[in-house]
Design a protein around this motif. Sequence first.
Motif, PDB file in Angstrom:
ATOM      1  N   ILE A 190       7.988  -6.283  11.000  1.00 34.41           N
ATOM      2  CA  ILE A 190       7.680  -4.935  11.456  1.00 34.41           C
ATOM      3  C   ILE A 190       8.965  -4.330  12.010  1.00 34.41           C
ATOM      4  O   ILE A 190       9.575  -4.887  12.899  1.00 34.41           O
ATOM      5  CB  ILE A 190       6.573  -4.934  12.519  1.00 34.41           C
ATOM      6  CG1 ILE A 190       5.295  -5.539  11.935  1.00 34.41           C
ATOM      7  CG2 ILE A 190       6.336  -3.515  13.038  1.00 34.41           C
ATOM      8  CD1 ILE A 190       4.187  -5.743  12.934  1.00 34.41           C
ATOM      9  N   ILE A 212       7.100  -3.522   7.077  1.00 30.89           N
ATOM     10  CA  ILE A 212       6.481  -2.235   7.373  1.00 30.89           C
ATOM     11  C   ILE A 212       7.274  -1.573   8.491  1.00 30.89           C
ATOM     12  O   ILE A 212       7.657  -2.234   9.451  1.00 30.89           O
ATOM     13  CB  ILE A 212       4.989  -2.381   7.734  1.00 30.89           C
ATOM     14  CG1 ILE A 212       4.352  -1.006   7.872  1.00 30.89           C
ATOM     15  CG2 ILE A 212       4.793  -3.244   8.955  1.00 30.89           C
ATOM     16  CD1 ILE A 212       2.846  -1.030   7.900  1.00 30.89           C
ATOM     17  N   SER A 213       7.543  -0.290   8.321  1.00 28.57           N
ATOM     18  CA  SER A 213       8.314   0.433   9.332  1.00 28.57           C
ATOM     19  C   SER A 213       7.527   1.633   9.845  1.00 28.57           C
ATOM     20  O   SER A 213       6.988   2.403   9.058  1.00 28.57           O
ATOM     21  CB  SER A 213       9.639   0.920   8.746  1.00 28.57           C
ATOM     22  OG  SER A 213      10.298   1.760   9.683  1.00 28.57           O
ATOM     23  N   THR A 250       4.494   3.739   7.799  1.00 27.01           N
ATOM     24  CA  THR A 250       3.322   4.357   8.418  1.00 27.01           C
ATOM     25  C   THR A 250       3.497   5.853   8.596  1.00 27.01           C
ATOM     26  O   THR A 250       2.590   6.531   9.060  1.00 27.01           O
ATOM     27  CB  THR A 250       3.023   3.717   9.792  1.00 27.01           C
ATOM     28  OG1 THR A 250       4.156   3.916  10.645  1.00 27.01           O
ATOM     29  CG2 THR A 250       2.745   2.240   9.661  1.00 27.01           C
TER      30      THR A 250
END
Length: 142
Positions: free
Chosen positions: A14, A37-38, A57
Amino acid sequence: MANAFGGKGADVIIGAGFSSVSIILATILNSFNKPMISPLSTSGSLGSDKFTNFMRTVPADDLLVLGMVRFAKYYVGWNVACVISGADEYSINGGDSLVDAAKENGIKILQREFFVNGAPDMTAATDRMVLWRRKCCSCWIF
């Protein structure tokens, strides 16, 4: 990767908080087939086939750019504009997206200039643009 975090490994990463860092990290993580995921990285280049394990996101800059262009065209009434952007990968890609979206929406781009990252100001880029000579009173900076 298997020995990271005290030998327990990692299933997903993350972060990062900047597109430039995410590009580097996602390139490395693709080699290990690890997803990332950023919550903050918006560069459109992260949506390419090169980064198959990258997720975000927040929307990519392309959506922001389209909003900027439509606002300029339909609310403010711009028909011509100039673009100034940084010379780093993120700024170049954002500027390219801005130029493409402007052309697709009928805004003529008269000139594009780049400023050196880390420069104390953008005087050199704006001096090269010579806005009054080019009859361009509208300018985006990306």
